[in-house]
Design an enzyme around this catalytic site. Structure first.
Site, PDB file in Angstrom:
ATOM      1  N   SER A  25       0.799  -1.169   0.066  1.00  0.00           N
ATOM      2  CA  SER A  25       0.080   0.153  -0.152  1.00  0.00           C
ATOM      3  C   SER A  25       0.944   1.106   0.086  1.00  0.00           C
ATOM      4  CB  SER A  25      -1.070   0.105   1.268  1.00  0.00           C
ATOM      5  OG  SER A  25      -1.265   1.249   1.700  1.00  0.00           O
ATOM      6  N   HIS A  50      -0.984  -1.628  -4.310  1.00  0.00           N
ATOM      7  CA  HIS A  50      -2.359  -1.346  -3.713  1.00  0.00           C
ATOM      8  C   HIS A  50      -2.408   0.215  -3.428  1.00  0.00           C
ATOM      9  CE1 HIS A  50      -6.068  -2.121  -1.110  1.00  0.00           C
ATOM     10  NE2 HIS A  50      -5.552  -1.139  -0.210  1.00  0.00           N
ATOM     11  N   ASP A  52      -4.347   3.494  -2.212  1.00  0.00           N
ATOM     12  CA  ASP A  52      -5.608   3.856  -1.082  1.00  0.00           C
ATOM     13  C   ASP A  52      -5.939   5.140  -1.402  1.00  0.00           C
ATOM     14  OD1 ASP A  52      -5.744   1.554   0.822  1.00  0.00           O
ATOM     15  OD2 ASP A  52      -3.748   1.895   1.260  1.00  0.00           O
ATOM     16  N   MET A  54      -8.263   8.176  -0.525  1.00  0.00           N
ATOM     17  CA  MET A  54      -9.274   8.771   0.686  1.00  0.00           C
ATOM     18  C   MET A  54      -9.812  10.050   0.525  1.00  0.00           C
ATOM     19  SD  MET A  54      -7.108   7.380   3.806  1.00  0.00           S
ATOM     20  CE  MET A  54      -6.277   5.699   4.081  1.00  0.00           C
ATOM     21  N   HIS A  83      -8.042   1.075  -4.070  1.00  0.00           N
ATOM     22  CA  HIS A  83      -8.944   0.820  -2.867  1.00  0.00           C
ATOM     23  C   HIS A  83      -9.541   2.137  -2.729  1.00  0.00           C
ATOM     24  CE1 HIS A  83      -9.475  -0.116   1.696  1.00  0.00           C
ATOM     25  NE2 HIS A  83     -10.449   0.089   1.103  1.00  0.00           N
ATOM     26  N   MET A  85     -11.785   4.615  -0.758  1.00  0.00           N
ATOM     27  CA  MET A  85     -12.331   4.912   0.523  1.00  0.00           C
ATOM     28  C   MET A  85     -13.010   6.271   0.407  1.00  0.00           C
ATOM     29  SD  MET A  85      -9.415   3.541   3.050  1.00  0.00           S
ATOM     30  CE  MET A  85      -8.166   3.486   1.529  1.00  0.00           C
ATOM     31  N   MET A 154     -11.573  -5.759   5.430  1.00  0.00           N
ATOM     32  CA  MET A 154     -10.892  -4.817   6.089  1.00  0.00           C
ATOM     33  C   MET A 154     -10.496  -5.319   7.467  1.00  0.00           C
ATOM     34  SD  MET A 154     -10.274  -2.213   4.224  1.00  0.00           S
ATOM     35  CE  MET A 154      -9.375  -1.262   5.292  1.00  0.00           C
ATOM     36  N   GLY A 159      -9.020   4.198   6.766  1.00  0.00           N
ATOM     37  CA  GLY A 159      -8.651   5.478   7.024  1.00  0.00           C
ATOM     38  C   GLY A 159      -7.424   5.943   7.289  1.00  0.00           C
ATOM     39  N   PHE A 160      -6.695   4.802   8.203  1.00  0.00           N
ATOM     40  CA  PHE A 160      -5.176   5.154   8.594  1.00  0.00           C
ATOM     41  C   PHE A 160      -4.680   4.061   8.273  1.00  0.00           C
ATOM     42  CE2 PHE A 160      -7.888   8.363  10.387  1.00  0.00           C
ATOM     43  CZ  PHE A 160      -7.141   9.480  10.110  1.00  0.00           C
ATOM     44  N   GLY A 161      -3.105   4.168   7.913  1.00  0.00           N
ATOM     45  CA  GLY A 161      -2.136   3.083   8.086  1.00  0.00           C
ATOM     46  C   GLY A 161      -1.560   2.883   9.639  1.00  0.00           C
ATOM     47  N   GLY A 162      -0.928   1.786   9.914  1.00  0.00           N
ATOM     48  CA  GLY A 162      -0.407   1.656  11.210  1.00  0.00           C
ATOM     49  C   GLY A 162      -1.235   1.386  12.079  1.00  0.00           C
ATOM     50  N   ASP A 189      -6.614  -6.133   4.311  1.00  0.00           N
ATOM     51  CA  ASP A 189      -6.116  -4.945   4.413  1.00  0.00           C
ATOM     52  C   ASP A 189      -6.091  -4.386   6.000  1.00  0.00           C
ATOM     53  OD1 ASP A 189      -4.968  -2.399   3.867  1.00  0.00           O
ATOM     54  OD2 ASP A 189      -6.714  -1.886   2.435  1.00  0.00           O
ATOM     55  N   GLY A 190      -4.771  -4.060   6.280  1.00  0.00           N
ATOM     56  CA  GLY A 190      -4.773  -3.276   7.614  1.00  0.00           C
ATOM     57  C   GLY A 190      -4.086  -4.116   8.686  1.00  0.00           C
ATOM     58  N   GLY A 191      -2.970  -3.704   9.114  1.00  0.00           N
ATOM     59  CA  GLY A 191      -2.358  -4.480  10.134  1.00  0.00           C
ATOM     60  C   GLY A 191      -1.722  -5.755   9.828  1.00  0.00           C
TER      61      GLY A 191
HETATM   62  C1  DX5 Z   1      -6.436   1.537   5.745  1.00  0.00           C
HETATM   63  C2  DX5 Z   1      -5.764   1.237   4.367  1.00  0.00           C
HETATM   64  C3  DX5 Z   1      -4.615   0.420   4.331  1.00  0.00           C
HETATM   65  C4  DX5 Z   1      -3.616   0.646   4.914  1.00  0.00           C
HETATM   66  C5  DX5 Z   1      -2.472  -0.550   5.173  1.00  0.00           C
HETATM   67  O1  DX5 Z   1      -7.332   2.512   5.455  1.00  0.00           O
HETATM   68  O2  DX5 Z   1      -6.736   0.862   3.340  1.00  0.00           O
HETATM   69  O3  DX5 Z   1      -4.163  -0.117   2.761  1.00  0.00           O
HETATM   70  O4  DX5 Z   1      -2.873   1.951   4.845  1.00  0.00           O
HETATM   71  O5  DX5 Z   1      -1.584  -0.097   6.285  1.00  0.00           O
HETATM   72  P1  DX5 Z   1      -1.129  -0.933   7.203  1.00  0.00           P
HETATM   73  O6  DX5 Z   1      -0.434  -2.064   6.749  1.00  0.00           O
HETATM   74  O7  DX5 Z   1      -0.016  -0.164   7.933  1.00  0.00           O
HETATM   75  O8  DX5 Z   1      -2.108  -1.304   8.425  1.00  0.00           O
HETATM   76 ZN    ZN Z   2      -6.176  -0.047   1.500  1.00  0.00          ZN
END
Ligand code: DX5
Ligand code: ZN
Length: 233
Positions: A25, A50, A52, A54, A83, A85, A154, A159-162, A189-191
């Protein structure tokens, strides 16, 4: 399900052929050196990026839009998985087709009657998917899975990475796999990191999005090798 264009058939065959696979991502990449980032990811053996998108409305964060997707399309033959959002996928998804996306996923929370857009995207040559947040009931998405090339489960609220991985994704993945069989592509996707990636594939995930677990590492090749090792376990 509607008849897909031959480009969709090819995209799906390609993604099935490489599964399970890790999708970086680009949210946390070095945007001042986007082409260099792409080359490093290509060298690390990535098959699909990927992206993202937003809108600061569907999610409380803003990222990037069509120009970045179009710019990436110019510099790489990697598959581009967009993706969305965003609150208004009906208006903007077709513009991501024009920008060069190969796969487009939008959220069921944004469009409760998604069939027409799924059909439109597939007729335009793009594989189409629905994404669902952990807090949303699966019953919202179930009636439309038959219209999808992929379902994006999901494992964090979009909304946010990490963010930390929500294990609700694991039971959702295995349930979807059990009901719909091997043809449906399942994305998570996520974590996703070295600790969670193996659980995701064990429960049926094909496409595994990685953000911080990759981009916070200095060497993408080494990070991908470690993630792939855990993914196979
Ligand atoms: C979250 C995004 C993800 C995210 C993945 O809204 O869709 O793609 O950035 O990041 P990590 O792997 O850090 O959760
Ligand atoms: Zn994503």
């Amino acid at each position: 399900m509607s008849e897909p264009s031959s480009r969709v058939t090819k995209t799906i065959a390609t993604m099935r052929g490489v599964r399970p696979t890790l999708l970086p991502s680009l949210l946390l990449c070095d945007f001042a050196n986007l082409e260099r980032e792409v080359r490093l990811l290509e060298e690390a053996g990535v098959e699909c990026l990927h992206l993202d998108v937003m809108d600061g409305n569907f999610v409380p964060n803003l990222s990037y839009g069509m120009p970045i997707v179009a710019a990436l399309r110019k510099v790489t033959d990697l598959m581009l998985d967009v993706h969305l959002m965003i609150s208004d996928p009906n208006t903007y998804a077709p513009q991501f087709v024009d920008a060069g996306a190969d796969l487009i996923t939008f959220h069921i929370e944004a469009l409760k009657q998604p069939s027409a857009l799924l059909v439109e995207l597939r007729s335009q040559g793009v594989a189409a998917g629905l994404a669902i947040n952990p807090s949303t009931e699966m019953s919202l998405v179930s009636p439309f899975v038959g219209d999808c090339d992929l379902v994006l489960v999901m494992s964090v609220e979009a909304g946010f990475g990490g963010q930390a991985f929500n294990p609700i994704a694991l039971s959702r993945l295995s349930e979807l796999r059990k009901i719909y069989g091997a043809d449906l592509l399942l994305e998570v996707d996520g974590g996703v990191n070295e600790t969670t990636v193996g659980q995701c594939t064990a429960n049926g995930a094909d496409l595994l999005v990685v953000g911080s677990a990759l981009f916070r590492q200095a060497d993408y090749c080494q990070a991908m090798t470690r993630l792939r090792r855990e993914m196979q376990n």
